[in-house]
Enzyme design. Structure first.
Site, PDB file in Angstrom:
ATOM      1  N   THR A 184     -39.277  27.854  -8.732  1.00  0.00           N
ATOM      2  CA  THR A 184     -39.582  26.532  -8.184  1.00  0.00           C
ATOM      3  C   THR A 184     -39.887  25.684  -9.408  1.00  0.00           C
ATOM      4  O   THR A 184     -40.426  26.209 -10.397  1.00  0.00           O
ATOM      5  CB  THR A 184     -40.798  26.545  -7.238  1.00  0.00           C
ATOM      6  OG1 THR A 184     -41.947  26.933  -7.981  1.00  0.00           O
ATOM      7  CG2 THR A 184     -40.609  27.510  -6.069  1.00  0.00           C
ATOM      8  N   HIS A 185     -39.528  24.417  -9.363  1.00  0.00           N
ATOM      9  CA  HIS A 185     -39.674  23.524 -10.537  1.00  0.00           C
ATOM     10  C   HIS A 185     -38.927  24.071 -11.755  1.00  0.00           C
ATOM     11  O   HIS A 185     -39.302  23.788 -12.885  1.00  0.00           O
ATOM     12  CB  HIS A 185     -41.144  23.312 -10.914  1.00  0.00           C
ATOM     13  CG  HIS A 185     -42.038  23.048  -9.747  1.00  0.00           C
ATOM     14  ND1 HIS A 185     -42.353  21.776  -9.317  1.00  0.00           N
ATOM     15  CD2 HIS A 185     -42.671  23.888  -8.896  1.00  0.00           C
ATOM     16  CE1 HIS A 185     -43.153  21.849  -8.268  1.00  0.00           C
ATOM     17  NE2 HIS A 185     -43.360  23.121  -7.975  1.00  0.00           N
ATOM     18  N   GLN A 209      -7.108  -1.594   4.869  1.00  0.00           N
ATOM     19  CA  GLN A 209      -6.046  -0.881   4.177  1.00  0.00           C
ATOM     20  C   GLN A 209      -6.624  -0.074   3.003  1.00  0.00           C
ATOM     21  O   GLN A 209      -6.027   0.910   2.579  1.00  0.00           O
ATOM     22  CB  GLN A 209      -5.009  -1.896   3.683  1.00  0.00           C
ATOM     23  CG  GLN A 209      -3.868  -1.300   2.898  1.00  0.00           C
ATOM     24  CD  GLN A 209      -2.768  -2.308   2.695  1.00  0.00           C
ATOM     25  OE1 GLN A 209      -2.097  -2.722   3.626  1.00  0.00           O
ATOM     26  NE2 GLN A 209      -2.580  -2.755   1.459  1.00  0.00           N
ATOM     27  N   GLU A 245     -18.729  22.619 -14.401  1.00  0.00           N
ATOM     28  CA  GLU A 245     -19.065  21.278 -14.896  1.00  0.00           C
ATOM     29  C   GLU A 245     -18.226  20.209 -14.203  1.00  0.00           C
ATOM     30  O   GLU A 245     -18.717  19.162 -13.796  1.00  0.00           O
ATOM     31  CB  GLU A 245     -18.839  21.195 -16.406  1.00  0.00           C
ATOM     32  CG  GLU A 245     -19.898  21.905 -17.222  1.00  0.00           C
ATOM     33  CD  GLU A 245     -19.591  21.869 -18.706  1.00  0.00           C
ATOM     34  OE1 GLU A 245     -20.428  21.380 -19.467  1.00  0.00           O
ATOM     35  OE2 GLU A 245     -18.499  22.322 -19.116  1.00  0.00           O
ATOM     36  N   LYS A 289      -7.698   4.218   2.652  1.00  0.00           N
ATOM     37  CA  LYS A 289      -6.959   5.457   2.422  1.00  0.00           C
ATOM     38  C   LYS A 289      -7.228   6.090   1.075  1.00  0.00           C
ATOM     39  O   LYS A 289      -7.323   7.321   0.968  1.00  0.00           O
ATOM     40  CB  LYS A 289      -5.468   5.198   2.607  1.00  0.00           C
ATOM     41  CG  LYS A 289      -5.132   5.026   4.077  1.00  0.00           C
ATOM     42  CD  LYS A 289      -3.787   4.386   4.286  1.00  0.00           C
ATOM     43  CE  LYS A 289      -3.803   3.509   5.499  1.00  0.00           C
ATOM     44  NZ  LYS A 289      -4.633   2.283   5.332  1.00  0.00           N
ATOM     45  N   LYS A 328     -17.667  29.468 -28.919  1.00  0.00           N
ATOM     46  CA  LYS A 328     -18.039  28.901 -27.622  1.00  0.00           C
ATOM     47  C   LYS A 328     -17.145  29.302 -26.462  1.00  0.00           C
ATOM     48  O   LYS A 328     -15.948  29.478 -26.592  1.00  0.00           O
ATOM     49  CB  LYS A 328     -18.074  27.364 -27.714  1.00  0.00           C
ATOM     50  CG  LYS A 328     -19.254  26.919 -28.552  1.00  0.00           C
ATOM     51  CD  LYS A 328     -19.700  25.543 -28.213  1.00  0.00           C
ATOM     52  CE  LYS A 328     -20.273  25.460 -26.842  1.00  0.00           C
ATOM     53  NZ  LYS A 328     -20.734  24.108 -26.566  1.00  0.00           N
ATOM     54  N   SER A 355     -13.956  25.921 -27.373  1.00  0.00           N
ATOM     55  CA  SER A 355     -14.125  24.667 -28.100  1.00  0.00           C
ATOM     56  C   SER A 355     -13.116  24.659 -29.231  1.00  0.00           C
ATOM     57  O   SER A 355     -12.847  25.692 -29.849  1.00  0.00           O
ATOM     58  CB  SER A 355     -15.545  24.596 -28.656  1.00  0.00           C
ATOM     59  OG  SER A 355     -15.565  23.748 -29.777  1.00  0.00           O
ATOM     60  N   SER A 387       0.833  -1.211   0.000  1.00  0.00           N
ATOM     61  CA  SER A 387       0.000   0.000   0.000  1.00  0.00           C
ATOM     62  C   SER A 387       0.861   1.251   0.000  1.00  0.00           C
ATOM     63  O   SER A 387       0.362   2.356   0.139  1.00  0.00           O
ATOM     64  CB  SER A 387      -0.896   0.001   1.241  1.00  0.00           C
ATOM     65  OG  SER A 387      -0.099  -0.086   2.407  1.00  0.00           O
TER      66      SER A 387
END
Ligand code: ARG
Length: 461
Positions: free
Chosen positions: A156-157, A323, A291, A326, A284, A278, A24
């Site tokens: 809302t929604h 172990q 994101e 971690k 863009k 982009s 490890s």
């Protein structure tokens, strides 16, 4: 001496593939400074119990300091054959100071040693995270203060509902991150418990003073049950759950920034330094930072599930499965730290499109509830007022106008209770500032919430 500290009873060497599989070190080498600090405290405890002499303790402590410098400066060689960080340091100590090094591992085992290291690591990192979260909260409050008068549609929604102050919206995140900080502070109580000296599982026969070790290492509490001490990973699970909740908040904020920065909303612009383009579409500008933060929430949730699953069927006490604790822990600490840092840097530079938000908040009948309230104030029962405004909205929709864009005469065809003062009543300022109930979006309320937050964050001012 045999090759490994535990191979006295073994008649053949560990298979190469098993050495690699069980090692490890790649992961737990991050614990080296805590491991060394813990060993130094352990040596002092052994000395106090007269298990080792003062000279031996001094030699060993000096040896450990040399090793710490070597690892600090990348002058230390790691190998899978030595499994983990504990065995690496001990093996190197043997080279450095000779046979006396074999006394270090008295009255402890790697089972209590590893959990000591992890607890020390985590309390340090929770401390750092709390500092970072405090910075983030300051940035949120400063943003809210700068934009105190900016109006936006509240949803809302994801449908426009009622106008709110942008600062009120931002302060909602302040509340979320404040709770995250409180949860993290609470976690610290359970992290800050000293397990060393419980040895493999049953305690030790040596007359060590565990409270002395705890004092040396700054632990306010000593673990009370040796079996629990080596088997408990609740403190990791609890931290990961706290981190998970915090990532939910980051992810929701990210989602909003992604929506708001789209051309459809246009409420904010991500600063160029925090966006990317982009390679194919020249026009863009992509909100990659939010994101990625939204995406990274998934890995943190996964780490929590890993830990819960890892622990759920383990019989007492230590099992090697542990172990595996971690990797998820370190990953979440790194991820959460990176997210707090990037948001703290980005938010002050967010470009707020005040006019776009204001325009969006004055369209879509966001003051319809207020027109109903107006009629209620004039004595109409709410249900009836609701129906009356519903009809008015239907009429306005046909005309392609807002409620406040209808003429008084038009409004009065739906209720004779409507008077000239309706227009002021429906203005966005009044709509907002009438929401004066504690915690509501009225400007005075939000200003007071910001002030309370400032007193919390900058108590000395
Ligand atoms: N590397 C081990 C871990 O991280 C240390 C404890 C090993 N204990 C043992 N009995 N093999 O859990």
């Amino acid at each position: 001496m045999s090759e490994k500290p535990w191979d006295g009873r073994f008649s053949e060497k560990t298979h190469r593939i098993v050495e690699t599989f069980t090692a490890s070190i790649d992961v737990d080498k991050r614990l080296y400074s805590y491991d060394i600090e813990g060993s130094i405290a352990h040596l002092k405890t052994l000395e106090k119990a007269k298990i080792i002499s003062e000279d031996e303790a001094a030699t060993l402590i000096q040896g450990l300091a040399v090793i710490k410098r070597e690892i600090d400066h990348d002058r230390f060689e790691f190998a899978d054959s030595l499994e983990d960080i504990h065995m690496h340091i001990e093996a190197r100590l043997l080279q450095e100071v000779g046979k006396v090094a074999q006394k270090l591992h008295t009255a402890r085992s790697r089972n209590d040693q590893v959990v000591l290291d992890v607890r020390m690591y985590l309390r340090d990192h929770v401390g750092q995270l709390l500092t970072h979260l405090q910075e983030l909260k300051k940035v949120l409050v400063a943003l809210a203060k700068d934009t105190i008068d900016v109006v936006m549609p509240g949803y809302t929604h994801l449908q426009p509902a009622q106008p709110v102050l942008f600062s009120h919206h931002i302060m909602s995140y302040y509340e979320m991150f404040k709770r995250d900080g409180e949860r993290m502070t609470d976690c610290l109580k359970r992290i800050n418990v000293m397990p060393l000296g419980c040895a493999a599982l049953a305690g030790t026969t040596y007359p060590i003073d565990r409270h002395f070790t705890a004092e040396l290492l700054g632990f306010p509490e000593v673990s009370a049950n040796s079996m629990d001490s080596v088997a408990d990973r609740d403190f990791i699970i609890e931290f990961l759950a706290t981190a998970g909740i915090c990532m939910v908040h980051f992810s929701r904020l990210s989602e909003e920034l992604i929506l708001w920065s789209s051309s459809e909303f246009g409420f904010v612009e991500i600063p160029d330094a925090f966006a990317t383009g982009s390679s194919i579409m020249p026009q863009k500008k992509n909100p990659d930072v939010p994101e990625l933060v939204r995406g990274k929430a998934g890995s943190v949730f996964g780490d929590l599930i890993s830990m819960l699953t890892l622990m759920k069927s383990l019989p007492m006490a230590y099992n090697r499965d542990m172990q595996e604790d971690k990797l998820p822990l370190f990953r979440t600490v790194d991820t959460l730290t990176a997210c707090v840092e990037v948001y703290t840097a980005m938010l002050p530079r967010l470009i707020i499109k005040e006019n776009v938000m204001q325009a969006a908040a004055t369209r879509g009948f966001l003051n319809a509830t207020d027109m109903a309230d107006y009629l209620v104030v004039q004595g109409m029962p709410f249900r009836k007022a609701h129906a009356c405004v519903g009809k008015t909205v239907g009429f306005a929709l046909e005309k392609g106008r807002e409620l406040h864009e209808l003429t008084l005469a038009e409004l009065q065809t739906f209720s004779a209770l409507v008077k000239e003062d309706i227009f002021e009543f429906l203005s966005i300022e009044q709509v907002i500032n009438r929401r004066r109930s504690f915690g509501g979006t009225a400007t005075d309320n939000v200003a007071a919430a910001i002030e309370t937050a400032e007193q919390d964050l900058w108590p000395e001012d």
